[in-house]
Design a protein around this motif. Structure first.
Motif, PDB file in Angstrom:
ATOM      1  N   GLY A 252      76.453  11.302 144.480  1.00 33.18           N
ATOM      2  CA  GLY A 252      76.121  11.922 145.772  1.00 33.18           C
ATOM      3  C   GLY A 252      77.101  13.036 146.094  1.00 33.18           C
ATOM      4  O   GLY A 252      77.782  13.569 145.224  1.00 33.18           O
ATOM      5  N   LYS A 253      77.186  13.377 147.381  1.00 34.73           N
ATOM      6  CA  LYS A 253      78.065  14.465 147.833  1.00 34.73           C
ATOM      7  C   LYS A 253      79.501  13.981 147.761  1.00 34.73           C
ATOM      8  O   LYS A 253      79.856  12.985 148.371  1.00 34.73           O
ATOM      9  N   THR A 254      80.334  14.690 147.016  1.00 40.24           N
ATOM     10  CA  THR A 254      81.694  14.217 146.765  1.00 40.24           C
ATOM     11  C   THR A 254      82.627  15.388 146.499  1.00 40.24           C
ATOM     12  O   THR A 254      82.203  16.414 145.944  1.00 40.24           O
ATOM     13  N   PRO A 255      83.910  15.237 146.870  1.00 38.89           N
ATOM     14  CA  PRO A 255      84.894  16.292 146.579  1.00 38.89           C
ATOM     15  C   PRO A 255      85.142  16.481 145.090  1.00 38.89           C
ATOM     16  O   PRO A 255      85.771  17.458 144.682  1.00 38.89           O
ATOM     17  N   VAL A 256      84.651  15.551 144.259  1.00 36.85           N
ATOM     18  CA  VAL A 256      84.824  15.683 142.804  1.00 36.85           C
ATOM     19  C   VAL A 256      84.167  16.977 142.309  1.00 36.85           C
ATOM     20  O   VAL A 256      84.669  17.644 141.404  1.00 36.85           O
ATOM     21  N   TYR A 257      83.035  17.361 142.930  1.00 35.61           N
ATOM     22  CA  TYR A 257      82.316  18.555 142.472  1.00 35.61           C
ATOM     23  C   TYR A 257      83.228  19.783 142.483  1.00 35.61           C
ATOM     24  O   TYR A 257      83.324  20.520 141.498  1.00 35.61           O
ATOM     25  N   ALA A 258      83.897  20.013 143.622  1.00 35.20           N
ATOM     26  CA  ALA A 258      84.756  21.197 143.745  1.00 35.20           C
ATOM     27  C   ALA A 258      85.863  21.165 142.701  1.00 35.20           C
ATOM     28  O   ALA A 258      86.211  22.192 142.102  1.00 35.20           O
ATOM     29  N   GLU A 259      86.413  19.974 142.442  1.00 33.58           N
ATOM     30  CA  GLU A 259      87.509  19.863 141.470  1.00 33.58           C
ATOM     31  C   GLU A 259      87.008  20.096 140.047  1.00 33.58           C
ATOM     32  O   GLU A 259      87.670  20.737 139.233  1.00 33.58           O
ATOM     33  N   VAL A 260      85.800  19.601 139.736  1.00 33.37           N
ATOM     34  CA  VAL A 260      85.205  19.829 138.416  1.00 33.37           C
ATOM     35  C   VAL A 260      85.062  21.326 138.164  1.00 33.37           C
ATOM     36  O   VAL A 260      85.409  21.848 137.091  1.00 33.37           O
ATOM     37  N   LYS A 261      84.578  22.063 139.170  1.00 29.14           N
ATOM     38  CA  LYS A 261      84.368  23.506 139.016  1.00 29.14           C
ATOM     39  C   LYS A 261      85.696  24.252 138.950  1.00 29.14           C
ATOM     40  O   LYS A 261      85.850  25.207 138.187  1.00 29.14           O
ATOM     41  N   ARG A 262      86.674  23.817 139.747  1.00 21.62           N
ATOM     42  CA  ARG A 262      87.995  24.473 139.702  1.00 21.62           C
ATOM     43  C   ARG A 262      88.630  24.330 138.323  1.00 21.62           C
ATOM     44  O   ARG A 262      89.084  25.306 137.716  1.00 21.62           O
ATOM     45  N   VAL A 263      88.615  23.103 137.805  1.00 18.22           N
ATOM     46  CA  VAL A 263      89.266  22.848 136.518  1.00 18.22           C
ATOM     47  C   VAL A 263      88.484  23.510 135.381  1.00 18.22           C
ATOM     48  O   VAL A 263      89.050  24.187 134.517  1.00 18.22           O
ATOM     49  N   GLY A 264      87.142  23.331 135.374  1.00 13.13           N
ATOM     50  CA  GLY A 264      86.329  23.887 134.296  1.00 13.13           C
ATOM     51  C   GLY A 264      86.306  25.401 134.284  1.00 13.13           C
ATOM     52  O   GLY A 264      86.474  26.036 133.246  1.00 13.13           O
ATOM     53  N   ASP A 265      86.117  26.010 135.493  1.00 11.44           N
ATOM     54  CA  ASP A 265      85.946  27.467 135.566  1.00 11.44           C
ATOM     55  C   ASP A 265      87.256  28.230 135.482  1.00 11.44           C
ATOM     56  O   ASP A 265      87.319  29.294 134.871  1.00 11.44           O
ATOM     57  N   THR A 266      88.309  27.723 136.155  1.00 12.49           N
ATOM     58  CA  THR A 266      89.522  28.551 136.292  1.00 12.49           C
ATOM     59  C   THR A 266      90.672  28.110 135.396  1.00 12.49           C
ATOM     60  O   THR A 266      91.476  28.933 134.987  1.00 12.49           O
ATOM     61  N   LEU A 267      90.765  26.812 135.075  1.00 17.70           N
ATOM     62  CA  LEU A 267      91.924  26.352 134.293  1.00 17.70           C
ATOM     63  C   LEU A 267      91.639  26.304 132.798  1.00 17.70           C
ATOM     64  O   LEU A 267      92.434  26.776 131.983  1.00 17.70           O
ATOM     65  N   LEU A 268      90.486  25.697 132.418  1.00 16.10           N
ATOM     66  CA  LEU A 268      90.248  25.424 131.002  1.00 16.10           C
ATOM     67  C   LEU A 268      89.214  26.343 130.370  1.00 16.10           C
ATOM     68  O   LEU A 268      89.169  26.461 129.145  1.00 16.10           O
ATOM     69  N   GLY A 269      88.342  26.920 131.161  1.00 14.91           N
ATOM     70  CA  GLY A 269      87.316  27.795 130.593  1.00 14.91           C
ATOM     71  C   GLY A 269      86.292  27.029 129.774  1.00 14.91           C
ATOM     72  O   GLY A 269      85.896  27.455 128.691  1.00 14.91           O
ATOM     73  N   VAL A 270      85.841  25.879 130.300  1.00 22.56           N
ATOM     74  CA  VAL A 270      84.824  25.095 129.594  1.00 22.56           C
ATOM     75  C   VAL A 270      83.615  24.933 130.515  1.00 22.56           C
ATOM     76  O   VAL A 270      83.763  24.777 131.731  1.00 22.56           O
ATOM     77  N   ALA A 271      82.409  25.003 129.947  1.00 21.16           N
ATOM     78  CA  ALA A 271      81.183  24.891 130.740  1.00 21.16           C
ATOM     79  C   ALA A 271      81.051  23.476 131.295  1.00 21.16           C
ATOM     80  O   ALA A 271      81.283  22.497 130.583  1.00 21.16           O
ATOM     81  N   THR A 272      80.690  23.383 132.576  1.00 17.59           N
ATOM     82  CA  THR A 272      80.477  22.071 133.202  1.00 17.59           C
ATOM     83  C   THR A 272      79.086  22.056 133.824  1.00 17.59           C
ATOM     84  O   THR A 272      78.614  23.072 134.322  1.00 17.59           O
ATOM     85  N   GLN A 273      78.445  20.899 133.753  1.00 18.72           N
ATOM     86  CA  GLN A 273      77.133  20.744 134.395  1.00 18.72           C
ATOM     87  C   GLN A 273      77.121  19.431 135.149  1.00 18.72           C
ATOM     88  O   GLN A 273      77.290  18.368 134.550  1.00 18.72           O
ATOM     89  N   CYS A 274      76.958  19.498 136.466  1.00 15.22           N
ATOM     90  CA  CYS A 274      76.926  18.282 137.287  1.00 15.22           C
ATOM     91  C   CYS A 274      75.484  17.821 137.469  1.00 15.22           C
ATOM     92  O   CYS A 274      74.566  18.634 137.536  1.00 15.22           O
ATOM     93  N   VAL A 275      75.314  16.504 137.541  1.00 15.85           N
ATOM     94  CA  VAL A 275      73.987  15.937 137.780  1.00 15.85           C
ATOM     95  C   VAL A 275      74.168  14.718 138.688  1.00 15.85           C
ATOM     96  O   VAL A 275      75.130  13.958 138.540  1.00 15.85           O
ATOM     97  N   GLN A 276      73.267  14.574 139.657  1.00 21.54           N
ATOM     98  CA  GLN A 276      73.366  13.454 140.587  1.00 21.54           C
ATOM     99  C   GLN A 276      72.939  12.157 139.904  1.00 21.54           C
ATOM    100  O   GLN A 276      72.009  12.161 139.091  1.00 21.54           O
ATOM    101  N   VAL A 277      73.589  11.042 140.270  1.00 22.68           N
ATOM    102  CA  VAL A 277      73.309   9.763 139.642  1.00 22.68           C
ATOM    103  C   VAL A 277      71.837   9.360 139.828  1.00 22.68           C
ATOM    104  O   VAL A 277      71.228   8.754 138.940  1.00 22.68           O
TER     105      VAL A 277
END
Length: 889
Positions: free
Chosen positions: A552-577
């Motif tokens: 569901g709606k969670t602060p994890v999403y923002a952290e996933v995008k921050r780490v994937g997009d800005t720190l590591l440069g790896v593609a991330t795809q989120c999907v709801q449970v």
């Protein structure tokens, strides 16, 4: 400075171009403009004339919610009004001027002047005061039984020539006289402003029946939007239904219960916790309250804070008759001064007025003042309730607007009549055209990748599908990870296996084979995102994708995008449970659309043979947008985003982002952003663009001139600094969604779907558009719910000499290139991507302690030290590896 463009060899991706066909000669084509060399920038840019009207497409008869206004050919008289004290709200100013007109008729010669609530007053004939400033004292009855006196002065400032406006509307004069439009607007708004609650260009009234509640002390008020607009040959009154959130009139104790989700105030037996107090303070700060403990005199105050201490412990310095002061508690003061024993001494007080004045009010003696609009951002559930409350099918909306106009009865408005203005009671009828959709090219089936077997899709009513088609260029996934932030019992192994199987099946059919098995890990907590992703990156050398299952709606999403997009440069795809537990083919297909472009694939392209002529030479498409923090936030910066196409299709886009001053709409660093994109384009294609097509989102009409002067200059400056003599033709188009023009089918047979909307591709450039400038309305999407809102396009600059058909068809085709769905979207892909990029950057900016909300808006307290501009600029900078692909999809 020209090195970036000279460092790479030129390779013929585009064939040598035939010249663009000249625009057809039309009676409205102005004399050709000679473009000055870029180095000799003119002091001021002006939007171009309309080159022609469009002809392509099947005609369709439409009604627009514009009503023709007949205006007299005469002079109006403009006066400056000054009121002392000068800090009164507009409502009070209107009462003052109304009292002045009623009680001092000698200054107005039996006329009905109109007033904008601030400084501008207009009359039909000159007032008998000459050119001198006249001063009068006006008294209004006060709420405390005493009269309030105001000093009002009036002075003639100008004459407003409506005849000149008529000539401009007919195209016989240049330069829109905005003073005349403002005067007419004040005439039309004068009476509604006194009857209703004005908000912007809309008017609202309290609900007459049971109010529609949104929760958290908010309710929906319905009203109408009204604005007067210049059009071809005539002025138009734009009327639309409108709705917004207001705060309920209620006791502050009841408001507290709604905010803290208490069934009764009796449930709160102990003082508020810190988190409760912060939550309550965030909602009530800035609102007006009126007191109930002073009898009929209900004084009003604005809340500036909520005290940390309960009213039993909250003290303030009280001066005694002897002149000495002592610290008196709020409970004690109310007991002695007002003979009032507080029932809830454990609850905090409201601090009102100026913070330094220490004025405290117990919650139980305060009510919320009625008629306060909610400017704070609505929650997700409130937004969905608002949509449910306000959604209307197109025919219903049309009927409602007609009812509004009948009820408003403008022709009986005494002020409108006094100015000899009349309004047609029927919507204007215009002829639109349904533009033909483009063909979209996909790849072939397995083994059939030669061009002859490539499959084409023909959009129908703005929609097509992927069945039997493969991506134009599909990625191959060998190394990927699946990280589950949901609890094991909510996402068991068998459901996960089924999800992976179904995803593989759909992705293989789409030409994006998932060959390797994923590394799987259940994990919880936002703090585990970065260490886990770093570990995955080091353990899996060729890691292509991390798929994340969210509960569901969670602060994890923002952290996933921050780490994937800005720190590591790896593609991330989120999907709801919920989509993992019950995966539908549509959801999985949409996931594949996003994953493919994040891994460098191409979903589909416009069929080259049917693209507009502008594609015959190297062309770059740019989209720009600025997002601002939510209302009430005084600290966060605005974010400017620019995206640009990186191939000839155009299908692949790169992005660049800047953090800029709070609520600054002009893109300050646009020159460096454009330069960055031009260099990337050259590295990708080995071509320098001959043309730049620039779609700018989010600009209101009042900012057109400012944006044109600064941003067009910035684009040209970027070109000059790259290489001497590099002068690509620039077309600068503003895209507007936030307007109130709606179009309705005149013939029932033309209506589409249950909502009865206009067809995708409907365009209008006559009747309701600008008298002389190059603009048009285009509804490029199929409306599913409510009434479709066409996008409005206004060309602010055009070196490329587009005619109407070319630009309208190009814009419509670009609406079919949005990668996240197989539908034509409501505005062109580059502008849409710029919005996504800016929104994603808002997540990148979120600080770790800020992550108790997952919507990109902060929930942390305003008192923290703001980060430096350098730190914020670094926070939104995406990793080099990921900027080569469309990470924002």
């Amino acid at each position: 400075m020209s090195e970036p463009f000279r460092s790479l060899p030129v390779m013929p991706i585009w064939q040598p171009p035939p010249p663009l066909p000249p625009p057809p000669q039309q009676s409205l084509t102005p004399p050709p403009m000679i473009r000055p060399p870029m180095a000799q920038l003119p002091p001021e840019f002006h939007p171009p004339f309309r080159p022609s009207f469009g002809h392509i497409g099947r005609p369709i008869v439409l009604r627009a919610n514009h009503f023709q206004v007949k205006i007299p050919n005469c002079i109006l008289y403009h006066y400056d009004v000054s009121i002392i004290p000068d800090k009164c709200p507009r409502r009070v100013n209107r009462e003052i001027v109304e009292a002045l007109v009623q009680n001092h008729g000698e200054y107005f010669a039996m006329q009905k002047p109109v007033f904008d609530g601030r400084k501008n007053l207009y009359s039909r004939k000159p007032l008998p005061i000459g050119r001198d400033r006249v001063e009068v004292v006006v008294t209004l009855p006060g709420g405390d039984g005493k009269d309030r006196a105001f000093k009002v002065s009036i002075k003639h400032v100008a004459q407003v020539d409506l005849e000149y406006l008529e000539l401009v509307l007919k195209g016989q004069q240049m330069g829109m006289p905005y003073d005349a439009i403002q005067a007419l607007d004040v005439v039309m708004r004068h009476l509604p402003s006194m009857r209703y609650t004005p908000v912007g260009r809309s008017f609202f009234a309290p609900p007459e029946t049971e109010p529609y509640l949104l929760g958290s002390g908010r309710e929906v008020w319905f009203g109408f939007h009204q604005s007067i607009r210049p059009s071809q040959w005539k002025m138009m009154l734009n009327i639309d239904v409108s709705a917004t959130a207001f705060y309920k009139q209620q006791a502050v104790l009841d408001f507290l219960c709604e905010i803290l989700e208490l069934t009764s105030i009796e449930d709160q037996r102990r003082p508020l916790s810190d988190s409760q107090r912060v939550k309550f303070a965030k909602e009530i700060k800035g609102l007006k309250v009126e007191v109930t403990h002073t009898g009929p005199i209900k004084r009003k105050y604005r809340v500036c804070n909520v005290t940390r201490r309960p009213s039993s412990a909250q003290t303030f310095p009280l001066m005694m008759e002897s002149g000495d002061t002592y610290d008196c508690s709020v409970v004690q003061y109310f007991k002695e001064k007002h003979k009032l024993e507080l029932r809830y001494p454990h609850l905090p007080c409201l601090q009102v007025g100026q913070e330094k004045k220490h004025t405290y009010l117990p919650l139980e003696v305060c009510n919320l003042v009625p008629g306060q609009r909610c400017i704070k951002k609505l929650s997700e559930s409130q937004t969905s309730k608002m949509i449910r409350a306000t959604s209307r099918t197109a025919p219903d909306r049309e009927r409602e607007i007609n009812r509004l106009v009948a009820r408003a009865n403008f022709n009986e408005d005494p002020y409108v009549r006094d100015f000899s203005i009349s309004v047609d009671q029927k919507m204007v009828t215009v002829t639109g055209r349904i533009l033909p959709p483009p063909l979209l090219q996909y790849g072939g089936k397995a083994g059939g990748m030669i061009p002859q077997t490539r499959i084409q899709a023909q959009p129908d009513k703005g929609v097509w599908d992927m069945r039997g088609k493969q991506f134009h260029k599909g990625a191959e996934i060998h190394t990927w990870a699946l990280v589950i932030f949901a609890q094991h019992r909510h996402c068991p192994d068998d459901k996960l296996r089924n999800f992976i199987y179904q995803l593989r099946r759909i992705s293989n059919d789409a030409g994006m084979p998932i060959k390797g098995d994923p590394f799987q890990r259940y994990v919880s907590g936002v703090d585990n995102v970065e260490p886990l992703f770093r570990q995955l990156r080091s353990d899996m050398l060729d890691l292509q994708l991390i798929m994340v299952v969210l509960p569901g709606k969670t602060p994890v999403y923002a952290e996933v995008k921050r780490v994937g997009d800005t720190l590591l440069g790896v593609a991330t795809q989120c999907v709801q449970v919920k989509n993992v537990m019950r995966p539908s083919p549509q959801t999985l297909s949409n996931l594949c659309l996003k994953i493919n472009v994040k891994l460098g694939g191409i979903n589909s392209i416009l069929v080259p043979s049917v693209r507009p002529a502008v594609f015959q030479t190297p062309v770059i498409f740019m989209g720009a947008d600025v997002t601002h923090p939510p209302a009430g936030d005084e600290r966060k910066p605005s974010i400017a985003a620019l995206v640009a196409s990186m191939d000839a299709h155009p299908s692949r886009y790169s992005a660049t982002v800047r953090v800029q001053q709070h609520r600054q709409e002009i893109i300050t660093e646009l020159a460096s952003m454009v330069r960055e994109m031009l260099i990337q384009f050259y590295k990708s294609t080995r071509f320098k663009p001959h043309r730049i097509i620039f779609y700018r989102d989010g600009v209101s009409e009042g900012q057109f001139q400012q944006v044109l002067q600064h941003e067009l200059r910035s684009v040209r400056e970027a070109c000059i600094k790259l290489e001497d003599g590099y002068e690509p033709g620039i077309t600068f188009i503003v895209v507007q969604k936030r307007h109130h023009t709606r179009l309705f089918c005149a013939d029932h047979k033309d209506m589409i779907g249950k909502s009865g909307n206009i067809p995708a591709g409907t365009t209008v450039d006559v009747g309701i558009t600008h008298p002389t400038e190059f603009d048009f309305f285009l509804c490029s999407h199929a409306g599913v719910q409510g009434t479709s809102r066409p996008s409005h396009y206004h060309v602010l600059w055009d070196d490329n000499d587009f005619n109407a058909d070319e630009l309208q068809c190009l814009t419509y085709q670009l609406c079919h290139t949005y990668v996240r769905c197989t539908r034509s979207v409501s505005y062109p892909a580059p502008a849409y991507y710029a919005h996504l990029v800016a929104f994603r950057a808002r997540y990148h900016l979120q600080e770790r302690e800020d992550k108790s909300s997952g919507d990109g808006s902060s929930t942390s307290q305003q008192s923290e030290e703001p980060r430096s501009p350098q730190a914020m600029a670094q926070a939104v900078k995406v990793h080099d590896d990921i900027n080569k692909v469309m990470y924002f999809a």
